[in-house]
Design a protein around this motif. Structure first.
Motif, PDB file in Angstrom:
ATOM      1  N   GLU A   4      15.556  18.188  -4.408  1.00 38.50           N
ATOM      2  CA  GLU A   4      14.307  17.420  -4.487  1.00 38.50           C
ATOM      3  C   GLU A   4      13.099  18.341  -4.534  1.00 38.50           C
ATOM      4  O   GLU A   4      12.107  18.035  -5.175  1.00 38.50           O
ATOM      5  N   LEU A   7      12.207  19.152  -8.034  1.00 37.91           N
ATOM      6  CA  LEU A   7      11.834  18.065  -8.937  1.00 37.91           C
ATOM      7  C   LEU A   7      10.345  18.096  -9.245  1.00 37.91           C
ATOM      8  O   LEU A   7       9.532  18.527  -8.427  1.00 37.91           O
ATOM      9  N   ASP A   8       9.997  17.569 -10.420  1.00 42.38           N
ATOM     10  CA  ASP A   8       8.584  17.481 -10.775  1.00 42.38           C
ATOM     11  C   ASP A   8       7.920  16.383  -9.940  1.00 42.38           C
ATOM     12  O   ASP A   8       8.579  15.507  -9.388  1.00 42.38           O
ATOM     13  N   GLY A  10       6.068  13.797 -10.711  1.00 43.57           N
ATOM     14  CA  GLY A  10       6.240  12.416 -11.161  1.00 43.57           C
ATOM     15  C   GLY A  10       7.537  11.796 -10.670  1.00 43.57           C
ATOM     16  O   GLY A  10       7.558  10.642 -10.223  1.00 43.57           O
ATOM     17  N   THR A  11       8.608  12.549 -10.743  1.00 43.01           N
ATOM     18  CA  THR A  11       9.903  12.065 -10.277  1.00 43.01           C
ATOM     19  C   THR A  11       9.877  11.829  -8.767  1.00 43.01           C
ATOM     20  O   THR A  11      10.384  10.812  -8.279  1.00 43.01           O
ATOM     21  N   VAL A  14       7.952   8.611  -8.022  1.00 40.40           N
ATOM     22  CA  VAL A  14       8.753   7.415  -8.319  1.00 40.40           C
ATOM     23  C   VAL A  14       9.792   7.202  -7.226  1.00 40.40           C
ATOM     24  O   VAL A  14       9.976   6.080  -6.729  1.00 40.40           O
ATOM     25  N   ARG A  15      10.480   8.270  -6.839  1.00 40.05           N
ATOM     26  CA  ARG A  15      11.478   8.143  -5.768  1.00 40.05           C
ATOM     27  C   ARG A  15      10.832   7.682  -4.459  1.00 40.05           C
ATOM     28  O   ARG A  15      11.387   6.838  -3.759  1.00 40.05           O
ATOM     29  N   ALA A  23      11.721  12.346  -0.488  1.00 41.95           N
ATOM     30  CA  ALA A  23      10.874  12.683  -1.632  1.00 41.95           C
ATOM     31  C   ALA A  23       9.412  12.726  -1.196  1.00 41.95           C
ATOM     32  O   ALA A  23       8.648  13.619  -1.617  1.00 41.95           O
TER      33      ALA A  23
END
Length: 184
Positions: A4, A7-8, A10-11, A14-15, A23
């Motif tokens: 995690e 991760l970018d 945006g992802t 959303v999570r 997240a």
């Protein structure tokens, strides 16, 4: 959680919007220092800054499902932290503690005692000058000069129009320039 962290944004958002607390923790870790620095520069007291950021993260977690990503997560958080810091500042007269935030210029002076003493005195003068600004002038100036936010982003964060932001920054710059004239 290790994946995690890679991760970018945006992802992660959303999570987090879907209820993934891990997240959201990654987002808090990524942006926590920057948000704390912002709050500290507006409020001047570490405990007040910590309170502002903590309350902002709690508020963000609750409001995250409504985040539409019209701006970046960090810009959205700047707005929440700025509003919280301004609310705290309105109830307490702050002591601006700019020296409590690491600054590259001060770190570079560490090897030169004369420059360090001069820099420390100038920083103290800036701190005193910052206390003469209104809370909104201080917030606008900090967001622009220290955090590089655009006028539109500052307007959204402070809840005023871009032209009012320009005016507050102009007045803040005038006040600070006058106070810092002996140091130029």
């Amino acid at each position: 959680m290790a994946d995690e962290a890679e991760l970018d944004e945006g992802t992660l958002v959303v999570r987090a919007q879907e209820g993934d607390a891990e997240a959201f923790e990654v987002l808090m870790r990524r942006h926590g220092r920057s948000l704390y620095t912002l709050a500290l520069r507006i409020l001047g007291r570490p405990t007040d800054a910590e309170d502002a950021v903590q309350e902002a993260f709690i508020s963000a977690w609750r409001r995250l499902p409504g985040f539409r990503a019209d701006s970046s997560f960090l810009t959205w958080m700047y707005r929440i932290v700025t509003n919280r810091a301004l609310n705290i500042a309105r109830t307490r007269r702050p002591t601006v503690g700019l020296d409590q935030v690491p600054d590259r210029a001060m770190e570079q002076m560490a090897d030169n005692p004369e420059r360090r003493a001069e820099g420390s005195a100038a920083l103290k003068a800036l701190q005193e000058a910052m206390t003469t600004l209104t809370e909104e002038q201080r917030a606008c100036w900090v967001l622009r000069e220290l955090h590089g936010q655009s006028y539109d982003e500052i307007a959204a964060a402070v809840g005023i129009g871009p032209s009012a932001v320009r005016g507050r920054i102009f007045r803040a710059r005038q006040t600070l320039a006058e106070a810092m004239r002996p140091w130029t």
